[in-house]
Design a protein around this motif. Structure first.
Motif, PDB file in Angstrom:
ATOM      1  N   GLU A 172       0.829  -1.199   0.000  1.00 37.50           N
ATOM      2  CA  GLU A 172       0.000   0.000   0.000  1.00 37.50           C
ATOM      3  C   GLU A 172       0.864   1.249   0.000  1.00 37.50           C
ATOM      4  O   GLU A 172       1.972   1.265   0.539  1.00 37.50           O
ATOM      5  CB  GLU A 172      -0.976   0.020   1.175  1.00 37.50           C
ATOM      6  N   LYS A 173       0.316   2.283  -0.595  1.00 39.36           N
ATOM      7  CA  LYS A 173       0.986   3.580  -0.671  1.00 39.36           C
ATOM      8  C   LYS A 173       0.762   4.321   0.643  1.00 39.36           C
ATOM      9  O   LYS A 173      -0.286   4.197   1.258  1.00 39.36           O
ATOM     10  CB  LYS A 173       0.381   4.369  -1.829  1.00 39.36           C
ATOM     11  N   LYS A 182       7.509  11.932  -3.920  1.00 44.17           N
ATOM     12  CA  LYS A 182       7.071  10.578  -4.271  1.00 44.17           C
ATOM     13  C   LYS A 182       6.514   9.919  -3.020  1.00 44.17           C
ATOM     14  O   LYS A 182       7.060  10.086  -1.935  1.00 44.17           O
ATOM     15  CB  LYS A 182       8.244   9.719  -4.765  1.00 44.17           C
ATOM     16  N   PRO A 183       5.445   9.150  -3.185  1.00 47.99           N
ATOM     17  CA  PRO A 183       4.906   8.444  -2.013  1.00 47.99           C
ATOM     18  C   PRO A 183       5.822   7.298  -1.602  1.00 47.99           C
ATOM     19  O   PRO A 183       6.669   6.854  -2.384  1.00 47.99           O
ATOM     20  CB  PRO A 183       3.562   7.913  -2.520  1.00 47.99           C
ATOM     21  N   GLY A 184       5.622   6.836  -0.384  1.00 50.06           N
ATOM     22  CA  GLY A 184       6.298   5.631   0.070  1.00 50.06           C
ATOM     23  C   GLY A 184       5.363   4.442  -0.091  1.00 50.06           C
ATOM     24  O   GLY A 184       4.172   4.608  -0.336  1.00 50.06           O
ATOM     25  N   ARG A 219       9.621   1.234   0.278  1.00 47.49           N
ATOM     26  CA  ARG A 219      10.273   2.429  -0.258  1.00 47.49           C
ATOM     27  C   ARG A 219       9.842   3.627   0.562  1.00 47.49           C
ATOM     28  O   ARG A 219       8.658   3.831   0.812  1.00 47.49           O
ATOM     29  CB  ARG A 219       9.893   2.650  -1.725  1.00 47.49           C
ATOM     30  N   ASN A 220      10.819   4.410   1.015  1.00 48.50           N
ATOM     31  CA  ASN A 220      10.527   5.627   1.763  1.00 48.50           C
ATOM     32  C   ASN A 220       9.867   6.667   0.868  1.00 48.50           C
ATOM     33  O   ASN A 220      10.084   6.679  -0.345  1.00 48.50           O
ATOM     34  CB  ASN A 220      11.817   6.230   2.326  1.00 48.50           C
ATOM     35  N   SER A 221       9.104   7.551   1.503  1.00 50.55           N
ATOM     36  CA  SER A 221       8.570   8.705   0.792  1.00 50.55           C
ATOM     37  C   SER A 221       9.719   9.662   0.511  1.00 50.55           C
ATOM     38  O   SER A 221      10.622   9.813   1.338  1.00 50.55           O
ATOM     39  CB  SER A 221       7.535   9.436   1.642  1.00 50.55           C
ATOM     40  N   GLN A 222       9.655  10.299  -0.631  1.00 52.58           N
ATOM     41  CA  GLN A 222      10.632  11.333  -0.956  1.00 52.58           C
ATOM     42  C   GLN A 222       9.950  12.668  -0.714  1.00 52.58           C
ATOM     43  O   GLN A 222       8.852  12.917  -1.241  1.00 52.58           O
ATOM     44  CB  GLN A 222      11.088  11.206  -2.407  1.00 52.58           C
ATOM     45  N   VAL A 223      10.570  13.512   0.105  1.00 52.67           N
ATOM     46  CA  VAL A 223       9.921  14.753   0.525  1.00 52.67           C
ATOM     47  C   VAL A 223      10.850  15.956   0.398  1.00 52.67           C
ATOM     48  O   VAL A 223      12.062  15.816   0.331  1.00 52.67           O
ATOM     49  CB  VAL A 223       9.435  14.655   1.995  1.00 52.67           C
TER      50      VAL A 223
END
Length: 142
Positions: A69-70, A109-111, A122-126
């Motif tokens: 899940e996102k 980008k979402p995680g 995958r980590n969120s990119q913030v």
């Protein structure tokens, strides 16, 4: 004994390849989603929109049936306390407002995480606000 070591090495290598493949798949999903949203807003009657919508729905279904899940941290949450973000994936946004220091400014980008155990894939990119008025910089290792 040597063959056993080789087998364990090969199994580990396979896991690395699977993880790498999942990362590429998630990137493809994100790209399909971005195109889907763009065409939905600009040209929802086009054949291109219908095609990307179908691709996006197939990819979405593949993610869901595989227990992925996102997730996204919330805008203005404290970056240093947020789950699923990494300093490797962070972009700094300079601000003179001390109240915004270390706050999440934008989601790039979402995680993604597993639904079964919340393990982050995958980590969120913030983007994160950093108050440079006093020369402060964010140095956090998460």
């Amino acid at each position: 004994q040597q063959e056993e070591k080789i087998k364990k090495y090969e199994e580990g290598y396979e896991i690395i390849n699977i993880k790498r493949s999942v990362q590429y798949f998630l990137n493809a999903y994100d790209t399909a989603y971005e195109v889907y949203i763009s065409l939905k807003e600009s040209d929802p009657q086009s054949e291109n929109y219908r095609n990307i919508e179908a691709i996006y729905e197939f990819l979405k279904m593949a993610i869901e049936v595989n227990g992925i899940e996102k997730f996204e941290p919330k805008i203005n949450d404290d970056y240093t306390k947020a789950t699923g973000v990494s300093s490797d994936d962070m972009t700094i946004v300079e601000t003179n407002d001390p109240n915004l220091n270390n706050k999440i400014a934008e989601i790039i980008k979402p995680g993604y995480k597993l639904t079964s155990n919340d393990k982050i894939i995958r980590n969120s990119q913030v983007k994160v606000y950093v108050n440079n008025a006093k020369g402060e910089l964010l140095w956090v290792i998460l």
